[in-house]
Scaffold this motif. Sequence first.
Motif, PDB file in Angstrom:
ATOM      1  N   UNK A  66     -12.787  -3.112  12.553  1.00  0.00           N
ATOM      2  CA  UNK A  66     -12.914  -2.297  11.327  1.00  0.00           C
ATOM      3  C   UNK A  66     -14.371  -2.017  10.968  1.00  0.00           C
ATOM      4  N   UNK A  67     -15.238  -3.015  11.196  1.00  0.00           N
ATOM      5  CA  UNK A  67     -16.642  -2.796  10.857  1.00  0.00           C
ATOM      6  C   UNK A  67     -17.243  -1.676  11.707  1.00  0.00           C
ATOM      7  N   UNK A 126      -8.576   1.768   6.567  1.00  0.00           N
ATOM      8  CA  UNK A 126      -7.582   2.290   7.508  1.00  0.00           C
ATOM      9  C   UNK A 126      -7.490   1.415   8.743  1.00  0.00           C
ATOM     10  N   UNK A 127      -8.644   1.003   9.265  1.00  0.00           N
ATOM     11  CA  UNK A 127      -8.655   0.180  10.473  1.00  0.00           C
ATOM     12  C   UNK A 127      -8.004  -1.164  10.198  1.00  0.00           C
ATOM     13  N   UNK A 128      -8.282  -1.735   9.021  1.00  0.00           N
ATOM     14  CA  UNK A 128      -7.660  -3.011   8.655  1.00  0.00           C
ATOM     15  C   UNK A 128      -6.146  -2.849   8.543  1.00  0.00           C
ATOM     16  N   UNK A 129      -5.739  -1.756   7.900  1.00  0.00           N
ATOM     17  CA  UNK A 129      -4.314  -1.478   7.740  1.00  0.00           C
ATOM     18  C   UNK A 129      -3.637  -1.346   9.087  1.00  0.00           C
ATOM     19  N   UNK A 130      -4.318  -0.683   9.968  1.00  0.00           N
ATOM     20  CA  UNK A 130      -3.813  -0.468  11.315  1.00  0.00           C
ATOM     21  C   UNK A 130      -3.601  -1.810  12.020  1.00  0.00           C
ATOM     22  N   UNK A 131      -4.595  -2.679  11.904  1.00  0.00           N
ATOM     23  CA  UNK A 131      -4.486  -3.997  12.528  1.00  0.00           C
ATOM     24  C   UNK A 131      -3.339  -4.797  11.911  1.00  0.00           C
TER      25      UNK A 131
END
Lengths: 238, 304
Positions: free
Chosen positions: A89-90, B288-293
């Motif tokens: 994410x980072x 979004x990336x966290x949600x995706x993970x």
Amino acid sequence: MGALGKPIILMVAMYLFLKFVLPNIPGSAPLPSSLIFLYLLLTASGIVIYETLSGESKDAFWGPMQRFLTGEGSGGLQVLRYGVLILFPLLVGWETYGSTASSDLPPTEGRTIHPAPPGEYTGLSNPVPKTPDNIMQGKGFYAAFCSPCHGGNFDGKGPAARGFNPPPANFADPTTIAMLQESYLFWRIKKGGVGLPIEGAPWKSAMPRWEVELPDEWIWKIIMGEYDGAHQSPRTWE
Amino acid sequence: MERINLHEPGNKGEEQRTGSEWCRENEASMKPVNHIMKQVLRSGAAVITAMVIGSVPFSFAQESVAVRAALVTGGLPLDDPNAAAWSSAAPASFPMSPQVHWPNRIQEVTVKDVSVRALHDGKQVAFLLEYSDPTQDPDDAAAFEFMVGDKKAHFAHGQPMLQVEGGPVNIWFWKNKAGKAVDMSAKGFGTLKPQAHQDVNAKGAYSNGTWKVVFSRNLSTEHPEEDVQITPGQFISIAFAVWDGRKDAAGELVEKGSQKSVSSWWYFRADAPPDYSSYMYAAVAVALALGFQFVLIRKLKKGQ
């Protein structure tokens, strides 16, 4: 509706959100299209992975990934797992920031140094006989007209060169006149910087348009003197 | 050591398999999962590396290729070349050449470098031009040149280019004895003329062998066809010229008209007000990336 219905609705909803809802949040602005694309790509890959997970045949593919990501039985890889889960994410955030933050650097203008000459300037040969006398004369003209920029030593370091960007060409360098035909030089000297096509960035070049000051015959002699003085020879097509 | 050697032939053999062999075996037995896993990790690593490389800023560009006007509040030093406020603006320095590009030429000039600073307040811009000149003369003069509009203009007064349609230039000219600026336009040699609308101010101060000249104007004017329009955040092409008003033994001006010290095109930019939207975009991307993970892992756990 079928299996395709849900993903499509989701993508459209996401798009509408990014396009119309997000920009209306106070302090926000319309998103650049590249960013919308990035977000949609993320959403889409999420959907693809989510959907493909159900098929049994995919178990083999996802098995190790699954064990790694869920942390079940990954043992020593636990640290790596957290690393990936935090780093991903980072990185996405960093990349997004980098692609949307306004650049602080001036635009870089690539400049083609040797663009194609107009058709009528290809394949001309030097009409002036290559005699020591003519070469001498050419060098004399060179000293008078060209050396302030291109230098008495043909090295591009004339007394007037320092303020010009791009700098006057260095004829002793094997990547300038040694790569070119006499015909090409004739074009460049006659038409100067302003004669360059757009990819040569003509608005920046200080190279004079000599056709308004020198007769063709002098230009051909200068070309001869220039090659001789710079210890180069014109490119020929054997 | 020896164990590695023993394993090597096998590894090599595996790697030499062709793509089609892979597919067949894959479908048949689902055995080489480890290899796929490696591929996934490798391509993941490649993607991450690409992202890292892609976002490393290229910070080795020379600072002096651009004059930057910092945004200030509380008044610009419009009339005062010696104002303390100028020390807060970073100077950019530019090399100058004698004008040997078109007749009448000059082979030697006094001024070989200029230093330029700028400040703006969102409404007006002020430039400070500094250069050394051993004597103060009534005919000492200096000018700024800007491209106007979207078309590129040749740095020598916007002279016509043969294969590219050029635009006009806007020239801000200051002369010591006039004590003011003249706002001019040109599109080619011999076309330079003062504009009907004069929008530029200038004031010079000479001391200790140095000229300091302030030029100022509103960022935008009502005449975009002839005046440069300065939009904060955008880079604009800028060039400089200086005339040392000294006289020769016969009492003639040495530097006059086209016989002057010139620069090439460089860039000018008025800084835009700080913009935090990219932080917000980044935050959305992280979420979004966290949600995706999260969704991915949850689904994986459920699936087992």
